[in-house]
Every structure is written in structure tokens, then in C-alpha cells.
Enzyme design. Structure first.
Site, mmCIF file in Angstrom:
data_model
loop_
_atom_site.group_PDB
_atom_site.id
_atom_site.type_symbol
_atom_site.label_atom_id
_atom_site.label_comp_id
_atom_site.label_asym_id
_atom_site.label_seq_id
_atom_site.Cartn_x
_atom_site.Cartn_y
_atom_site.Cartn_z
ATOM 1 C CB CYS A 16 12.588 8.578 8.752
ATOM 2 S SG CYS A 16 13.602 7.661 7.609
ATOM 3 C CD GLU A 56 9.532 12.466 12.162
ATOM 4 O OE1 GLU A 56 8.474 11.840 12.313
ATOM 5 O OE2 GLU A 56 10.558 11.971 11.652
ATOM 6 N N GLY A 115 2.387 3.839 13.664
ATOM 7 C CA GLY A 115 3.132 2.602 13.924
ATOM 8 C C GLY A 115 2.568 1.851 15.122
ATOM 9 C CD GLU A 134 12.705 3.915 8.652
ATOM 10 O OE1 GLU A 134 12.610 4.833 9.490
ATOM 11 O OE2 GLU A 134 12.839 4.079 7.444
ATOM 12 N N GLY A 190 6.513 5.075 8.658
ATOM 13 C CA GLY A 190 5.641 6.235 8.774
ATOM 14 C C GLY A 190 5.772 6.824 10.162
ATOM 15 C CB SER A 191 3.566 9.073 12.048
ATOM 16 O OG SER A 191 2.352 8.358 11.961
ATOM 17 C CB THR A 192 6.181 7.275 16.478
ATOM 18 O OG1 THR A 192 7.532 7.339 15.983
ATOM 19 C CG2 THR A 192 6.177 6.468 17.765
ATOM 20 C CD GLU A 193 -0.829 10.242 15.677
ATOM 21 O OE1 GLU A 193 -0.092 10.917 14.920
ATOM 22 O OE2 GLU A 193 -2.000 10.528 15.923
ATOM 23 C CE LYS A 250 -1.929 2.716 2.952
ATOM 24 N NZ LYS A 250 -1.781 3.979 2.177
HETATM 25 P P1 NAI Z 1 1.381 8.329 8.404
HETATM 26 O O1 NAI Z 1 2.145 7.557 9.421
HETATM 27 O O2 NAI Z 1 -0.044 8.651 8.683
HETATM 28 O O3 NAI Z 1 1.416 7.535 7.004
HETATM 29 C C1 NAI Z 1 2.355 6.552 6.614
HETATM 30 C C2 NAI Z 1 1.630 5.395 5.931
HETATM 31 O O4 NAI Z 1 0.763 4.767 6.869
HETATM 32 C C3 NAI Z 1 0.728 5.811 4.751
HETATM 33 O O5 NAI Z 1 0.769 4.805 3.758
HETATM 34 C C4 NAI Z 1 -0.643 5.863 5.396
HETATM 35 O O6 NAI Z 1 -1.695 5.681 4.477
HETATM 36 C C5 NAI Z 1 -0.571 4.698 6.356
HETATM 37 N N1 NAI Z 1 -1.508 4.755 7.473
HETATM 38 C C6 NAI Z 1 -2.037 5.849 8.070
HETATM 39 N N2 NAI Z 1 -2.888 5.485 9.045
HETATM 40 C C7 NAI Z 1 -2.897 4.135 9.090
HETATM 41 C C8 NAI Z 1 -3.551 3.154 9.893
HETATM 42 N N3 NAI Z 1 -4.401 3.516 10.856
HETATM 43 N N4 NAI Z 1 -3.305 1.852 9.673
HETATM 44 C C9 NAI Z 1 -2.433 1.473 8.718
HETATM 45 N N5 NAI Z 1 -1.799 2.340 7.915
HETATM 46 C C10 NAI Z 1 -2.014 3.654 8.100
HETATM 47 O O7 NAI Z 1 2.178 9.646 8.091
HETATM 48 P P2 NAI Z 1 1.605 11.022 7.510
HETATM 49 O O8 NAI Z 1 0.261 11.328 8.081
HETATM 50 O O9 NAI Z 1 1.704 10.984 6.059
HETATM 51 O O10 NAI Z 1 2.675 12.040 8.100
HETATM 52 C C11 NAI Z 1 2.586 12.464 9.453
HETATM 53 C C12 NAI Z 1 3.929 12.548 10.100
HETATM 54 O O11 NAI Z 1 4.488 11.240 10.182
HETATM 55 C C13 NAI Z 1 4.968 13.355 9.335
HETATM 56 O O12 NAI Z 1 4.869 14.712 9.601
HETATM 57 C C14 NAI Z 1 6.231 12.746 9.864
HETATM 58 O O13 NAI Z 1 6.539 13.320 11.113
HETATM 59 C C15 NAI Z 1 5.885 11.289 10.073
HETATM 60 N N6 NAI Z 1 6.328 10.449 8.930
HETATM 61 C C16 NAI Z 1 7.484 9.737 9.050
HETATM 62 C C17 NAI Z 1 7.967 9.022 7.982
HETATM 63 C C18 NAI Z 1 9.229 8.250 8.069
HETATM 64 O O14 NAI Z 1 9.880 8.057 7.062
HETATM 65 N N7 NAI Z 1 9.601 7.753 9.229
HETATM 66 C C19 NAI Z 1 7.298 9.034 6.679
HETATM 67 C C20 NAI Z 1 6.052 9.773 6.661
HETATM 68 C C21 NAI Z 1 5.623 10.449 7.753
#
Ligand code: NAI
Ligand code: MG
Length: 501
Positions: free
Chosen positions: A307, A404, A256, A273, A251-254, A198
Site C-alpha cells: 500500500c 494504484e 473500503g 487502510e 485493501g482497495s479504496t473501492e 477474514k
Molecule cells: P480487495 O480490496 O478486493 O481485497 C482486500 C480484502 O477485502 C480481501 O480480504 C477481500 O476478500 C475483501 N473484500 C473484497 N470485497 C469485499 C466486500 N465487498 N466486502 C468485504 N470485504 C471484501 O483487493 P484485491 O481485489 O485483492 O486487490 C485489488 C487492488 O486493491 C490491488 O490491485 C491494490 O491496488 C489494492 N489493494 C490494496 C491493499 C493495501 O494494502 N492497501 C492490499 C490489497 C489490495
């Protein structure tokens, strides 16, 4: 922002983008979403519509998982390791041949500058495919000398086998859309798994196009399924699915944390990650010229949406004022503009949402009394631009030093002793990466031992390779992607006992 004399769109990309709707890829064929719904993906440089994409939901994830499960027992499982290698090498060759087109697509969907897409994302993605293409013939078990205390003298042949874990669910973010997809697919396929991928809702296109390329390379239908959609629907369906054996999440820790909870249903394996607030520590005895470049690139690469962004910069007091001024100077000279222009250093952030999030942190920094030395505002124009922003005299307790931001905002702080630098660097919930700048070898290695992070760069920043492990400690996650560590994550060990008595 002039768009004159920009390179023309690659004909293959033009063709791809002319599709009316970009469909899901399930069981080797394009598919509409069961709901019939679609969503828009935008070009962040000007907010224009780039494409309309089928919106995957739980029913589509079900179909994709079923296709993946079936594929695990089909022709894919019959391929010899050498044949699997050839498929991955073919994929690498195809991606390399189309690097220009894929780089342009990353620019249009994500907003990153073309020079980063061409010199970073694409070569790294090809490199990952080549690296993992070498693995299938080298994944093997061991024979183990066993003793059985309750049966003295008994003889057994014991050996282990490494098998695919099964169906891998990959949930990836928008900051390196193609690279993140390849980073999961290459090791998963090398180990013989099937995948439901996804991509992030902000950047779904390159993963769909990659899925087609993999079919062309000889990956059988159903082995790679791509289901774009939103997190709470498609993402959550993967995380909680009883037919998914492992989830790899970035993605985000939240989010995760939610994915880990959802994984408990069928005890699926998880690698995480997550975010970071990484320290970049400069001692006064460092090559300050090199350190200034490293700090700059460490925070502003990919518009700060990494990240691993070096977002907390600690500078030893004697060098502090000079380094801070040099950094602000550099930030002011950044060429921000159309990311398709090869001369552009920095493009827009990925979305209006991300821009607003970053701007709200800049406001917090100003309110909390940090010293704004450059940037601090959105840039002119219709896209989601934010100026490269340098805050000096930041204090550890400020939000811009703790949370972050995921944008082009750096918090710079002075320090006096090595122990102080270590304590402050480590006083964070995160632990993804870190860097140390010094000419003193002893100090460098003392720091490398004391800093709690998955990676320590010494006199460099943002270096990554398919062979080197990648991942964090603390709330930056667990598990390692890349290198032989990934092979361990994408295989399960089976223990076989043969009675020789
Ligand atoms: P996010 O953590 O919401 O999204 C990352 C992925 O997770 C996307 O594919 C999203 O569709 C999916 N996702 C979202 N909610 C989900 C759920 N409940 N269950 C399963 N999958 C889910 O990140 P977002 O909202 O795009 O960005 C928010 C913050 O997260 C950023 O400002 C940054 O601080 C952090 N982030 C960190 C990343 C990294 O590389 N470690 C990458 C992207 C965001
Ligand atoms: Mg989100």
C-alpha cells in the site's frame, strides 16, 4: 529456474500442509463451512495447488460472531491485565520459535522472497506481539475535574474507564498475510476484545495457522476466529454484521467504500487502510546513492505490492537523467526467480489476476507515451512473474502516474522547484506515505509540513515499527493502526460520575 539446493520445508510446515482440507477456526475448533464448499489456494511461483480451504460464508460468519460474543463474557474477560500480557508474550515466543516455518508458508502462499519473509514479515510480526503484550497493564482511564454550571458548588468524582469495543471484524489483504493478521490481532487482544478475522482468499493459510498458535498460547476458544472466504460473501457478512462492533479493513479504496457503507447498519466503528500512489521526492542535493537505493526498494519491495509503494518518483532536474539511468540499471540486475531461494530478490505477483492487472497498466504506460527503460513484460516460467519496470518521462495525467498499480512498476518524473514538487505530490486522491531525499534540513522539514500523507520518510523509505502510527489521509483511509493510537481504536471510553453531595 532451478530448484536445486533449496532449503528443505520445515517439518512443522510439512505437517500443516499435509492436511487434506484447511478448516475454518471457530470457537477454538476446526470447522467445515456450513455450505460444505472449499476453494483452492495456489503457489504463485508455479501456479500449483498449495492447499484446499473451507470456504466461509455468511452462515459461518454468524457462527464465528456468536462464538466471539460468548467469549467476551467468558474466561477471557476474567483474565487480569498481567495475565493477558503473558498470553501475548507466549504467542510472541511461539511465533519466534516457528519463524522459519511461518516464513516458508508466506513464501508458498504469497510468492514473496524468503529473505523478505524472514527479515521483514516475521520479525515485524513478533515485534508487534511483544509491543502490544506490554500494553494490557498500561491501559487506564483518568480522573477528571468536572464543573456543573447548573449546580454550582456541586461535588462529583468523575473518572473514565477504557473498555474493549467488543467483537472486532478484521478484513485483511494478501500482500503481508501474517503481518496484517498480527497487526490487528495483537492490539485487539491486548485491549480484551474478541476477533473474527477474514484473511484474503489468495493467502488464507498463515492466518489459520496463527489462530492455532494463539490457542496454544492460552487465548481461550472463541476469542480468535478465522474465517477464510471471498470478499462479497464472507467479507461482506462481517462488514454488515449487527454483532460486530468494529471493523478494521485493509485493501482497495473501492472495497473500503463498500465496507464503510455496510458499517452504517449498526454504526460499527471503522478504521480503513486503503490504497496509495505515494510520492518519493529526490532533491539534487541529496545523497543520490542512498536515494537510488531508497527509490528502488520503495517500489520493488514485495514485488511492488505494498500500500506504501513509492510509485511516483519525482527527481529534481539536475539529477534526473543520472538517477533515472541508475534506477533502470539496478532494475535490470534484479535476481527474479524461485522465492524460496535465499538469493532471490523478487518473486512472482500473488495471482494471475494481479499479474494481468499490472501488465495492463504497463501497456497503458507504453500507449500513453512514457519512456520504458527496463522491464515491461512478464518473466519466463509458469509463475505470475512481472519484470521490474521503470518508466521515465511520465506525465502527471497518465494512468500510470494516477492509479494504484500494486506491482513492480515505477513512474519517474522530473521537477524544477520545491513548490512544484509539493503541488504535484499532493495532486492525488491518495495520501498514505511519502518520502523526501535532501541534505538540507530546512527543506526536509518544509516538505514534511506541506505533504499531505499519513507518513513522511526523510532520507529513508519503508521503515515501520509497532510503536509508530500507520494510516493515511484522503482516500487512503482513516484511523491509525499500531502504537498507542491502536489502543484508542480498540477501546471505548466510559464516563463514570459519582455524586459526592
Ligand atoms: P480487495 O480490496 O478486493 O481485497 C482486500 C480484502 O477485502 C480481501 O480480504 C477481500 O476478500 C475483501 N473484500 C473484497 N470485497 C469485499 C466486500 N465487498 N466486502 C468485504 N470485504 C471484501 O483487493 P484485491 O481485489 O485483492 O486487490 C485489488 C487492488 O486493491 C490491488 O490491485 C491494490 O491496488 C489494492 N489493494 C490494496 C491493499 C493495501 O494494502 N492497501 C492490499 C490489497 C489490495
Ligand atoms: Mg477484489
Amino acid at each position: 529456474m532451478s530448484t536445486a539446493a533449496l532449503p528443505a520445508l520445515h517439518p512443522l510446515l510439512k505437517d500443516f500442509l499435509s492436511r487434506k482440507t484447511h478448516k475454518l477456526l471457530i470457537d477454538g475448533a476446526p470447522a467445515d463451512a456450513a455450505s460444505g464448499q472449499t476453494f483452492a489456494t495456489l503457489n504463485p511461483a508455479d501456479g500449483s495447488l498449495l492447499g484446499t480451504v473451507a470456504e466461509g460464508g455468511a452462515a459461518d460468519v454468524d457462527r464465528a460472531v456468536a462464538a466471539a460474543r460468548k467469549a467476551l463474557t467468558g474466561p477471557w474477560s476474567e483474565l487480569s491485565p498481567a495475565q493477558r500480557e503473558r498470553v501475548l508474550h507466549k504467542a510472541a515466543d511461539l511465533l519466534e520459535a516457528r519463524a522459519e516455518a511461518f516464513a516458508q508458508l508466506e513464501v508458498l502462499d504469497n510468492g514473496k522472497p524468503i529473505r523478505e519473509a524472514k527479515n521483514g514479515d516475521l520479525p515485524l510480526a513478533v515485534g508487534l506481539l511483544r509491543y502490544f503484550a506490554g500494553w494490557p497493564t498500561k491501559i487506564h482511564g483518568e480522573t477528571t475535574p468536572v464543573s456543573v454550571p447548573y449546580f454550582p458548588g456541586a461535588k462529583f468524582l468523575h473518572y473514565t474507564v477504557r473498555e474493549p469495543v467488543g467483537v472486532v471484524g478484521a478484513i485483511i489483504p494478501w500482500n503481508f498475510p501474517l503481518l496484517m493478521a498480527v497487526e490487528r490481532l495483537a492490539p485487539a487482544l491486548a485491549c480484551g476484545n474478541a476477533v473474527v478475522l477474514k484473511p484474503a482468499e489468495q493467502t488464507p493459510l498463515s492466518a489459520l495457522w496463527l489462530g492455532e498458535l494463539l490457542l496454544e498460547a492460552g487465548v481461550p476458544p472463541g476469542v480468535v476466529n478465522v474465517v477464510p472466504g471471498f470478499g462479497p460473501t464472507a467479507g461482506a457478512a462481517i462488514a454488515g454484521h449487527m454483532g460486530v462492533d468494529k471493523v478494521t479493513f485493509t485493501g482497495s479504496t473501492e472495497v473500503g467504500r463498500e465496507v464503510v457503507k455496510a458499517s452504517a447498519g449498526n454504526m460499527k466503528r471503522v478504521t480503513m487502510e486503503l490504497g496509495g500512489k505515494s510520492p518519493n521526492i529526490v532533491f539534487a542535493d541529496a545523497d543520490l546513492e542512498a536515494a537510488a537505493k531508497g527509490i528502488f526498494m520503495g517500489i520493488f519491495y514485495n514485488q511492488g505490492q505494498c500500500c506504501s509503494a513509492g510509485s511516483r518518483v519525482f527527481i529534481e532536474r539536475p539529477a534526473y537523467e543520472k538517477m533515472l539511468a541508475a534506477l533502470a540499471e539496478r532494475a535490470k540486475s534484479v535476481r527474479q526467480g524461485d522465492p524460496m531461494d535465499p538469493k532471490t530478490h523478487m518473486g512472482p505477483l500473488v495471482s494471475a489476476e494481479q499479474r494481468n492487472r499490472v501488465l495492463s497498466y504497463i501497456e497503458k504506460g507504453k500507449k500513453e507515451g512514457a519512456k520504458l527503460l527496463s522491464g515491461g513484460a512478464p518473466a519466463e516460467g509458469p509463475g505470475y512473474f512481472v519484470q521490474p519496470t521503470v518508466f521515465g518521462d511520465v506525465r502527471d495525467e497518465m494512468a500510470i502516474a494516477r492509479e494504484e498499480i500494486f506491482g513492480p512498476v515505477v513512474a519517474v518524473m522530473p521537477f524544477d522547484t520545491l513548490d512544484e514538487a509539493v503541488a504535484r505530490a499532493n495532486s492525488t486522491d491518495y495520501g498514505l506515505v511519502s518520502a523526501v531525499w535532501t541534505k538540507d534540513v530546512k527543506k526536509a522539514h518544509q516538505m514534511a509540513q506541506k505533504i499531505k500523507a499519513g507518513t513522511v520518510w526523510i532520507n529513508c523509505y519503508h521503515f515501520v515499527d509497532a510503536a509508530a502510527p500507520w494510516g493515511g489521509v484522503k482516500q487512503s483511509g482513516y484511523g491509525r493502526e499500531k502504537g498507542h493510537w491502536a489502543i484508542e481504536n480498540y477501546t471505548a471510553v466510559k464516563s463514570v460520575w459519582v455524586d459526592l453531595n
